[in-house]
Design a protein around this motif. Sequence first.
Motif, PDB file in Angstrom:
ATOM      1  N   TRP A   1       0.937  -1.161  -0.079  1.00  0.00           N
ATOM      2  CA  TRP A   1      -0.097   0.118   0.011  1.00  0.00           C
ATOM      3  C   TRP A   1       0.951   1.525   0.094  1.00  0.00           C
ATOM      4  N   MET A   2       0.653   2.118  -0.816  1.00  0.00           N
ATOM      5  CA  MET A   2       1.389   3.285  -1.036  1.00  0.00           C
ATOM      6  C   MET A   2       0.555   4.548  -1.412  1.00  0.00           C
ATOM      7  N   GLY A   3       1.119   5.830  -1.022  1.00  0.00           N
ATOM      8  CA  GLY A   3       0.553   7.113  -1.454  1.00  0.00           C
ATOM      9  C   GLY A   3       1.135   7.761  -2.101  1.00  0.00           C
ATOM     10  N   ASP A   4       0.784   8.284  -3.417  1.00  0.00           N
ATOM     11  CA  ASP A   4       1.377   8.745  -4.304  1.00  0.00           C
ATOM     12  C   ASP A   4       2.041  10.104  -4.021  1.00  0.00           C
ATOM     13  N   GLU A   5       1.804  10.842  -2.807  1.00  0.00           N
ATOM     14  CA  GLU A   5       2.535  12.037  -2.478  1.00  0.00           C
ATOM     15  C   GLU A   5       3.244  11.914  -1.068  1.00  0.00           C
ATOM     16  N   ASP A   6       3.700  10.552  -0.973  1.00  0.00           N
ATOM     17  CA  ASP A   6       4.688  10.100  -0.176  1.00  0.00           C
ATOM     18  C   ASP A   6       5.913  10.991  -0.065  1.00  0.00           C
ATOM     19  N   LYS A   7       6.347  11.899   0.738  1.00  0.00           N
ATOM     20  CA  LYS A   7       7.408  12.517   0.736  1.00  0.00           C
ATOM     21  C   LYS A   7       8.849  12.064   1.236  1.00  0.00           C
ATOM     22  N   ILE A   8       8.488  10.649   2.113  1.00  0.00           N
ATOM     23  CA  ILE A   8       9.545  10.105   2.826  1.00  0.00           C
ATOM     24  C   ILE A   8      10.065   8.949   1.800  1.00  0.00           C
ATOM     25  N   VAL A   9       8.904   8.073   1.304  1.00  0.00           N
ATOM     26  CA  VAL A   9       9.259   6.956   0.385  1.00  0.00           C
ATOM     27  C   VAL A   9       8.787   7.158  -0.855  1.00  0.00           C
ATOM     28  N   PRO A  10       9.944   7.197  -1.859  1.00  0.00           N
ATOM     29  CA  PRO A  10       9.676   7.665  -3.418  1.00  0.00           C
ATOM     30  C   PRO A  10       8.584   6.411  -4.029  1.00  0.00           C
ATOM     31  N   VAL A  11       7.401   6.929  -4.536  1.00  0.00           N
ATOM     32  CA  VAL A  11       6.219   6.266  -4.920  1.00  0.00           C
ATOM     33  C   VAL A  11       6.924   5.613  -6.060  1.00  0.00           C
ATOM     34  N   THR A  12       7.796   6.280  -6.966  1.00  0.00           N
ATOM     35  CA  THR A  12       8.374   5.733  -8.302  1.00  0.00           C
ATOM     36  C   THR A  12       8.959   4.308  -8.160  1.00  0.00           C
ATOM     37  N   LEU A  13       9.817   4.537  -7.089  1.00  0.00           N
ATOM     38  CA  LEU A  13      10.367   3.191  -6.622  1.00  0.00           C
ATOM     39  C   LEU A  13       9.450   1.890  -6.447  1.00  0.00           C
ATOM     40  N   GLN A  14       8.372   1.960  -5.663  1.00  0.00           N
ATOM     41  CA  GLN A  14       7.180   1.288  -5.297  1.00  0.00           C
ATOM     42  C   GLN A  14       6.771   0.604  -6.531  1.00  0.00           C
ATOM     43  N   ARG A  15       6.482   1.512  -7.488  1.00  0.00           N
ATOM     44  CA  ARG A  15       5.770   1.135  -8.762  1.00  0.00           C
ATOM     45  C   ARG A  15       6.526   0.195  -9.338  1.00  0.00           C
ATOM     46  N   TYR A  16       7.946   0.546  -9.671  1.00  0.00           N
ATOM     47  CA  TYR A  16       8.880  -0.334 -10.330  1.00  0.00           C
ATOM     48  C   TYR A  16       8.897  -1.681  -9.606  1.00  0.00           C
ATOM     49  N   ILE A  17       8.932  -1.765  -8.417  1.00  0.00           N
ATOM     50  CA  ILE A  17       9.111  -2.867  -7.537  1.00  0.00           C
ATOM     51  C   ILE A  17       7.718  -3.863  -7.768  1.00  0.00           C
ATOM     52  N   ALA A  18       6.659  -3.241  -7.900  1.00  0.00           N
ATOM     53  CA  ALA A  18       5.326  -3.975  -8.258  1.00  0.00           C
ATOM     54  C   ALA A  18       5.209  -4.354  -9.549  1.00  0.00           C
ATOM     55  N   GLN A  19       5.962  -3.668 -10.626  1.00  0.00           N
ATOM     56  CA  GLN A  19       5.839  -4.115 -11.841  1.00  0.00           C
ATOM     57  C   GLN A  19       6.822  -5.284 -12.069  1.00  0.00           C
ATOM     58  N   GLN A  20       7.718  -5.380 -11.301  1.00  0.00           N
ATOM     59  CA  GLN A  20       8.968  -6.543 -11.453  1.00  0.00           C
ATOM     60  C   GLN A  20       8.289  -7.917 -10.600  1.00  0.00           C
ATOM     61  N   LEU A  21       7.412  -7.690  -9.669  1.00  0.00           N
ATOM     62  CA  LEU A  21       7.010  -8.679  -9.089  1.00  0.00           C
ATOM     63  C   LEU A  21       5.520  -8.463  -9.059  1.00  0.00           C
ATOM     64  N   PRO A  22       4.845  -9.169 -10.162  1.00  0.00           N
ATOM     65  CA  PRO A  22       3.502  -9.085 -10.518  1.00  0.00           C
ATOM     66  C   PRO A  22       2.579  -9.795  -9.527  1.00  0.00           C
ATOM     67  N   TRP A  23       3.102 -10.886  -8.720  1.00  0.00           N
ATOM     68  CA  TRP A  23       2.523 -11.533  -7.789  1.00  0.00           C
ATOM     69  C   TRP A  23       1.821 -10.600  -6.477  1.00  0.00           C
ATOM     70  N   ILE A  24       2.406  -9.526  -6.419  1.00  0.00           N
ATOM     71  CA  ILE A  24       2.148  -8.402  -5.385  1.00  0.00           C
ATOM     72  C   ILE A  24       1.082  -7.635  -5.748  1.00  0.00           C
ATOM     73  N   LYS A  25       0.105  -7.748  -5.122  1.00  0.00           N
ATOM     74  CA  LYS A  25      -1.257  -6.830  -4.953  1.00  0.00           C
ATOM     75  C   LYS A  25      -0.942  -5.267  -4.615  1.00  0.00           C
ATOM     76  N   TYR A  26      -0.704  -4.437  -5.553  1.00  0.00           N
ATOM     77  CA  TYR A  26      -0.093  -3.122  -5.381  1.00  0.00           C
ATOM     78  C   TYR A  26      -1.443  -2.301  -5.313  1.00  0.00           C
ATOM     79  N   HIS A  27      -1.628  -1.273  -4.303  1.00  0.00           N
ATOM     80  CA  HIS A  27      -2.595  -0.364  -3.879  1.00  0.00           C
ATOM     81  C   HIS A  27      -1.719   1.036  -4.011  1.00  0.00           C
ATOM     82  N   GLU A  28      -2.225   1.758  -4.767  1.00  0.00           N
ATOM     83  CA  GLU A  28      -1.774   3.410  -4.775  1.00  0.00           C
ATOM     84  C   GLU A  28      -2.972   4.214  -4.474  1.00  0.00           C
ATOM     85  N   LEU A  29      -2.742   5.037  -3.626  1.00  0.00           N
ATOM     86  CA  LEU A  29      -3.851   5.901  -2.853  1.00  0.00           C
ATOM     87  C   LEU A  29      -3.444   7.287  -3.520  1.00  0.00           C
ATOM     88  N   LYS A  30      -4.351   7.813  -4.380  1.00  0.00           N
ATOM     89  CA  LYS A  30      -4.215   9.411  -4.858  1.00  0.00           C
ATOM     90  C   LYS A  30      -4.138  10.323  -3.787  1.00  0.00           C
TER      91      LYS A  30
END
Length: 354
Positions: free
Chosen positions: A300-329
Amino acid sequence: MFPNIIISIMKKSLLVFFTGFLAWAYQSIRAPPPKKLGSPDGLPITTPRIKLRDGRHLSYKEYGELKEIAKYKIIYVHGFDSNKHFAVIATKASPDLIQDLGVYIVSYDRPGYGESDPNPNQTLKSSALDIEELADQLGLGSKFYVVGYSMGGQVTWTCLKYIPHRLAGVTLIAPVVNYWWPRLPANLSNEAYSKQFLQDQWCFFIAHYLPWLTYWWNTQRFFPSSTIIANSPAILSRQDIELLPVFTAGRAPVIEGQVRQQGEYESLHRDLNIGFGTWEFDPMEIENPFPKNEGSVHIWMGDEDKIVPVTLQRYIAQQLPWIKYHELKGAGHLFPYAHGISDAILKALLLGES
């Protein structure tokens, strides 16, 4: 003759100065020993603890239904600069939901935090084994759920690596990413790293390359140190600022003071060294622990998180498609404290609701 005496005095003075400087430098970079826990002359123990195989103790706190009757058993892993009292999925989830589903949650102080003994030999693997031993000593059964928030999300990755056979399901909430994970593309990682505050870039750099300087860097007064350790409002997103009253509610000074009570090195600085050091494995090489869909892994990730970059989470979720990724606008780092989010996190993990 006279000049020789002056030269000799100067040499001795320089030697004394240099020796004194080395002694000062050594004391500056050397972390003090942790404060003692327990009677007769140590910090008070206020919650139950288990004794691990190596003699250390882990302090824990239980929430929700009794484990003897609960249908779901969850181990919650707290984040950076936090402790067992701030288990957001337990404290902010609907009590009715926890009761109706039959959810038991146990949160524990990670080593060096709160009332858990430090682990001078701490590794990524030892973090996972601590969780496994906690589950066994509390009688949680052969399988259990793990939910980790922020830096606790990093610990949750270690469970996926080292104890996947014990997991019924996993959720990582805004998990901190190590910029030096090998399979992160350099351009993507560098871009995310460069967007952090300059003092945080230095803090992470030192934790990775010069961990023996971490204590000094975060206690010196010559340069600004970590914005996160300083609790700077600059790290808060728009939503985080709105959620601050919820986040701080119920944080009694006594409980808040327990977080760093053993010393900042044993809690915060060691956390940085392990979290941003050279990892023993790359999370993106982890295989699906639930190939037959007998469980699930969520980020679970917020797209305006200033501590953890959302871009890296998106990449990880793309590389591991078995992960259910939830991004909150519009969500920041504190989004689990928003109304209904902890309920949604639990329903997705336990019931498979999207």
